[in-house]
Design a protein around this motif. Structure first.
Motif, PDB file in Angstrom:
ATOM      1  N   LEU A  29     -47.665  12.744 -16.534  1.00 14.59           N
ATOM      2  CA  LEU A  29     -48.652  11.712 -16.261  1.00 14.59           C
ATOM      3  C   LEU A  29     -49.460  11.369 -17.510  1.00 14.59           C
ATOM      4  O   LEU A  29     -49.975  10.256 -17.624  1.00 14.59           O
ATOM      5  N   GLY A  30     -49.575  12.340 -18.410  1.00 12.30           N
ATOM      6  CA  GLY A  30     -50.336  12.092 -19.624  1.00 12.30           C
ATOM      7  C   GLY A  30     -50.473  13.361 -20.439  1.00 12.30           C
ATOM      8  O   GLY A  30     -49.999  14.428 -20.055  1.00 12.30           O
ATOM      9  N   ILE A  31     -51.115  13.206 -21.587  1.00  9.42           N
ATOM     10  CA  ILE A  31     -51.275  14.313 -22.518  1.00  9.42           C
ATOM     11  C   ILE A  31     -52.752  14.490 -22.847  1.00  9.42           C
ATOM     12  O   ILE A  31     -53.428  13.521 -23.198  1.00  9.42           O
ATOM     13  N   ASN A  32     -53.230  15.694 -22.691  1.00  7.85           N
ATOM     14  CA  ASN A  32     -54.593  15.991 -23.117  1.00  7.85           C
ATOM     15  C   ASN A  32     -54.552  16.328 -24.612  1.00  7.85           C
ATOM     16  O   ASN A  32     -54.210  15.497 -25.415  1.00  7.85           O
ATOM     17  N   SER A  33     -54.812  17.526 -24.984  1.00  5.17           N
ATOM     18  CA  SER A  33     -54.785  17.874 -26.402  1.00  5.17           C
ATOM     19  C   SER A  33     -53.376  18.251 -26.849  1.00  5.17           C
ATOM     20  O   SER A  33     -52.530  18.645 -26.043  1.00  5.17           O
ATOM     21  N   MET A  34     -53.140  18.095 -28.141  1.00  5.12           N
ATOM     22  CA  MET A  34     -51.892  18.512 -28.772  1.00  5.12           C
ATOM     23  C   MET A  34     -52.255  19.229 -30.059  1.00  5.12           C
ATOM     24  O   MET A  34     -53.305  18.967 -30.656  1.00  5.12           O
ATOM     25  N   GLY A  35     -51.374  20.133 -30.486  1.00  8.93           N
ATOM     26  CA  GLY A  35     -51.698  20.861 -31.701  1.00  8.93           C
ATOM     27  C   GLY A  35     -50.494  21.507 -32.338  1.00  8.93           C
ATOM     28  O   GLY A  35     -49.387  21.497 -31.787  1.00  8.93           O
ATOM     29  N   TRP A  36     -50.750  22.022 -33.521  1.00  8.87           N
ATOM     30  CA  TRP A  36     -49.742  22.756 -34.269  1.00  8.87           C
ATOM     31  C   TRP A  36     -50.290  24.147 -34.604  1.00  8.87           C
ATOM     32  O   TRP A  36     -51.439  24.276 -35.057  1.00  8.87           O
ATOM     33  N   LEU A 101     -49.493  16.984 -15.353  1.00 12.14           N
ATOM     34  CA  LEU A 101     -48.325  16.829 -14.489  1.00 12.14           C
ATOM     35  C   LEU A 101     -48.777  16.244 -13.151  1.00 12.14           C
ATOM     36  O   LEU A 101     -49.895  15.744 -13.050  1.00 12.14           O
ATOM     37  N   SER A 102     -47.965  16.337 -12.119  1.00  8.31           N
ATOM     38  CA  SER A 102     -48.253  15.635 -10.879  1.00  8.31           C
ATOM     39  C   SER A 102     -49.557  16.099 -10.223  1.00  8.31           C
ATOM     40  O   SER A 102     -50.383  15.286  -9.811  1.00  8.31           O
ATOM     41  N   LEU A 103     -49.776  17.410 -10.118  1.00 10.36           N
ATOM     42  CA  LEU A 103     -50.962  17.913  -9.440  1.00 10.36           C
ATOM     43  C   LEU A 103     -51.788  18.871 -10.302  1.00 10.36           C
ATOM     44  O   LEU A 103     -52.782  19.401  -9.833  1.00 10.36           O
ATOM     45  N   ARG A 104     -51.384  19.051 -11.542  1.00  6.58           N
ATOM     46  CA  ARG A 104     -52.053  20.060 -12.360  1.00  6.58           C
ATOM     47  C   ARG A 104     -51.829  19.761 -13.843  1.00  6.58           C
ATOM     48  O   ARG A 104     -51.097  18.843 -14.195  1.00  6.58           O
ATOM     49  N   THR A 105     -52.450  20.553 -14.676  1.00  5.82           N
ATOM     50  CA  THR A 105     -52.153  20.512 -16.105  1.00  5.82           C
ATOM     51  C   THR A 105     -51.491  21.831 -16.491  1.00  5.82           C
ATOM     52  O   THR A 105     -51.688  22.854 -15.829  1.00  5.82           O
ATOM     53  N   ARG A 106     -50.737  21.771 -17.574  1.00  4.54           N
ATOM     54  CA  ARG A 106     -50.030  22.964 -17.999  1.00  4.54           C
ATOM     55  C   ARG A 106     -49.819  22.887 -19.503  1.00  4.54           C
ATOM     56  O   ARG A 106     -49.575  21.811 -20.048  1.00  4.54           O
ATOM     57  N   ILE A 107     -49.898  24.041 -20.156  1.00  3.94           N
ATOM     58  CA  ILE A 107     -49.679  24.091 -21.599  1.00  3.94           C
ATOM     59  C   ILE A 107     -48.227  24.426 -21.886  1.00  3.94           C
ATOM     60  O   ILE A 107     -47.667  25.362 -21.324  1.00  3.94           O
TER      61      ILE A 107
END
Length: 119
Positions: A29-36, A101-107
């Protein structure tokens, strides 16, 4: 299946440049933070740089002034431009993303890409 696919690592001489890419594949659904992050032999994994959904950036002291993180939300991709590379930058670099994601966020983590700085 959602996964992060990295590319762009390799062997470069001191003072050289590399650009790492990390693309999110799969339905999200979308992206919160991203990193390296990176992990050198015998050392713990450490944050190199991160970028929030609003474009706010955070860098490790070792990366400031040499590395630039950016993101392209249309391509679900995060980049790390690395300039003036030093032998101590040698490590496996991992992409990280906090995904909606559909109902939650996940790393999620990428598989890692080797960066070797050597003459």
């Amino acid at each position: 299946q959602v996964q992060l696919v990295e590319s762009g690592g390799g062997l470069v001489q001191p003072g050289g440049s590399l650009r790492l890419s990390c693309a999110v594949s799969g339905s999200i659904l979308g992206i919160n933070s991203m990193g390296w992050y990176r992990q050198a032999p015998g050392k713990q994994r450490e944050l190199v740089a991160s970028i929030g959904s609003g474009g706010d950036k955070n860098y490790a002291d070792s990366a400031k002034g040499r590395f630039t993180i950016s993101r392209d939300d249309a391509r679900n991709t995060v980049y790390l431009q690395m300039n003036s590379l030093k032998p101590e930058d040698t490590a496996i670099y991992y992409c990280n993303a906090d995904l909606r994601l559909s109902l939650r966020t996940r790393i999620y983590w990428g598989q890692g890409t080797q960066v070797t700085v050597s003459s």
